[in-house]
Enzyme design. Structure first.
Site, mmCIF file in Angstrom:
data_model
loop_
_atom_site.group_PDB
_atom_site.id
_atom_site.type_symbol
_atom_site.label_atom_id
_atom_site.label_comp_id
_atom_site.label_asym_id
_atom_site.label_seq_id
_atom_site.Cartn_x
_atom_site.Cartn_y
_atom_site.Cartn_z
ATOM 1 N N ARG A 1 0.722 -1.279 -0.269
ATOM 2 C CA ARG A 1 -0.048 0.089 -0.159
ATOM 3 C C ARG A 1 0.774 1.225 0.132
ATOM 4 O O ARG A 1 0.175 2.297 -0.449
ATOM 5 C CB ARG A 1 -0.808 -0.095 1.041
ATOM 6 C CG ARG A 1 -2.211 -0.639 0.688
ATOM 7 C CD ARG A 1 -3.237 -1.237 1.871
ATOM 8 N NE ARG A 1 -2.699 -2.241 2.609
ATOM 9 C CZ ARG A 1 -2.774 -2.360 3.912
ATOM 10 N NH1 ARG A 1 -3.392 -1.142 4.702
ATOM 11 N NH2 ARG A 1 -2.253 -3.160 4.572
ATOM 12 N N GLU B 1 3.786 -10.040 15.333
ATOM 13 C CA GLU B 1 3.151 -10.562 16.340
ATOM 14 C C GLU B 1 3.359 -12.138 16.556
ATOM 15 O O GLU B 1 3.617 -12.728 17.395
ATOM 16 C CB GLU B 1 1.570 -10.200 16.287
ATOM 17 C CG GLU B 1 0.824 -10.335 17.697
ATOM 18 C CD GLU B 1 -0.533 -10.350 17.460
ATOM 19 O OE1 GLU B 1 -1.231 -9.847 16.446
ATOM 20 O OE2 GLU B 1 -1.416 -10.693 18.520
HETATM 21 P P1 AMP Z 1 3.336 -2.119 11.480
HETATM 22 O O1 AMP Z 1 4.619 -2.826 11.225
HETATM 23 O O2 AMP Z 1 2.841 -2.823 12.913
HETATM 24 O O3 AMP Z 1 3.468 -0.654 11.913
HETATM 25 O O4 AMP Z 1 2.253 -2.362 10.420
HETATM 26 C C1 AMP Z 1 2.152 -1.534 9.439
HETATM 27 C C2 AMP Z 1 2.091 -2.303 8.078
HETATM 28 O O5 AMP Z 1 0.821 -3.024 8.402
HETATM 29 C C3 AMP Z 1 1.492 -1.150 7.328
HETATM 30 O O6 AMP Z 1 2.161 -1.507 5.959
HETATM 31 C C4 AMP Z 1 -0.028 -1.098 7.136
HETATM 32 O O7 AMP Z 1 -0.245 -1.123 5.764
HETATM 33 C C5 AMP Z 1 -0.522 -2.508 7.725
HETATM 34 N N1 AMP Z 1 -1.308 -2.369 8.864
HETATM 35 C C6 AMP Z 1 -1.278 -2.643 10.341
HETATM 36 N N2 AMP Z 1 -2.185 -2.376 10.989
HETATM 37 C C7 AMP Z 1 -3.118 -2.043 10.105
HETATM 38 C C8 AMP Z 1 -4.784 -1.742 10.285
HETATM 39 N N3 AMP Z 1 -5.013 -1.745 11.511
HETATM 40 N N4 AMP Z 1 -5.260 -1.388 9.002
HETATM 41 C C9 AMP Z 1 -4.643 -1.370 8.100
HETATM 42 N N5 AMP Z 1 -3.369 -1.629 7.888
HETATM 43 C C10 AMP Z 1 -2.589 -2.081 8.889
#
Ligand code: AMP
Length: 170
Positions: free
Chosen positions: A58, A95
Site C-alpha cells: 500500500r 506478532e
Molecule cells: P506495523 O509494522 O505494525 O507498523 O504495521 C504496518 C503495516 O501493516 C503497514 O504497512 C500497514 O499497511 C499494515 N497495517 C497494520 N495495522 C493495520 C490496520 N489496523 N489497518 C490497516 N493496515 C494495517
C-alpha cells in the site's frame, strides 16, 4: 475535506481483534486521493528530497504519485525475492513470527536524503525495518510519513532515530 470519512473500519480483518483501516473509499475518490497527495506535496516540496521510498504494497499507492508530483525518484522496498538485482534484507518481528523486506543495494546514493512513506503506522515494526535498510545502503531518512497513525500502538517509540509525521491520527 474530512479525510477520516474516507477511511472505513473493518472489524476482525485479517484476524479477530484487529480493526483494519480500509483506504479503498479514499482511493476511489479522486478528490480525497489528490487532497492527500497535495498535503504531502506541500510538506515536502522544499525539502530537496533525493528519493521517496514506498513499501510494498500500500505504500506504493501513495509514494509513486507523490514522487511523480514532486519530480523525485521513486524507490520500492519489497517483500523478499521480488527485486531482481542485488539486495539488502532486513527481518523484523511480527506478532507471530517474522517478516522481511528488501531494497536494491544500489537504489540510493550515499548520503541521499529520503522520505519513507506508508499508509498506516501501527506498531512501527515495518517502518523501523525500512529505516534500517535505508541506513544500511548509506542513505539518510529525512522523515517517515504516514497517511494515518494508530497512536495507541505507539509505533513512534520504535522510530526514535528519525522524524515521524502522519496526516491523521486515530
Ligand atoms: P506495523 O509494522 O505494525 O507498523 O504495521 C504496518 C503495516 O501493516 C503497514 O504497512 C500497514 O499497511 C499494515 N497495517 C497494520 N495495522 C493495520 C490496520 N489496523 N489497518 C490497516 N493496515 C494495517
Amino acid at each position: 475535506l474530512d479525510l477520516k470519512t474516507y477511511i472505513r473500519d473493518i472489524p476482525d480483518f485479517p484476524k479477530k481483534g484487529i480493526v483494519f483501516k480500509d483506504i479503498t473509499p479514499l482511493l476511489k475518490s479522486p478528490e480525497a486521493f489528490s487532497f492527500v497527495i497535495e498535503t504531502w506535496a506541500s510538506r515536502y516540496a522544499s525539502r530537496k528530497l533525493d528519493a521517496i521510498i514506498g513499501m510494498e504494497s500500500r505504500g506504493f499507492i501513495f509514494a509513486a504519485p507523490l514522487a511523480l508530483r514532486l519530480k523525485v525518484p521513486f524507490v520500492p522496498v519489497r517483500k523478499p525475492g521480488k527485486l531482481p538485482a542485488k539486495t539488502v534484507r532486513e527481518t523484523y518481528q511480527l506478532e507471530y513470527g517474522t517478516d522481511s523486506l528488501e531494497i536494491h543495494e544500489d537504489a540510493l546514493a550515499k548520503g541521499a536524503k529520503v522520505l519513507v512513506l506508508d499508509d498506516v503506522l501501527a506498531t512501527g515494526g515495518t517502518a523501523e525495518a525500512v529505516v534500517r535498510l535505508v541506513e544500511r545502503v548509506g542513505a539518510k531518512v529525512e522523515e517517515a510519513s504516514f497517511l494515518m497513525e494508530l497512536g495507541f500502538l505507539k509505533g513512534r517509540d520504535k522510530l526514535k532515530s528519525v522524524p515521524v509525521h502522519s496526516i491523521i491520527t486515530f
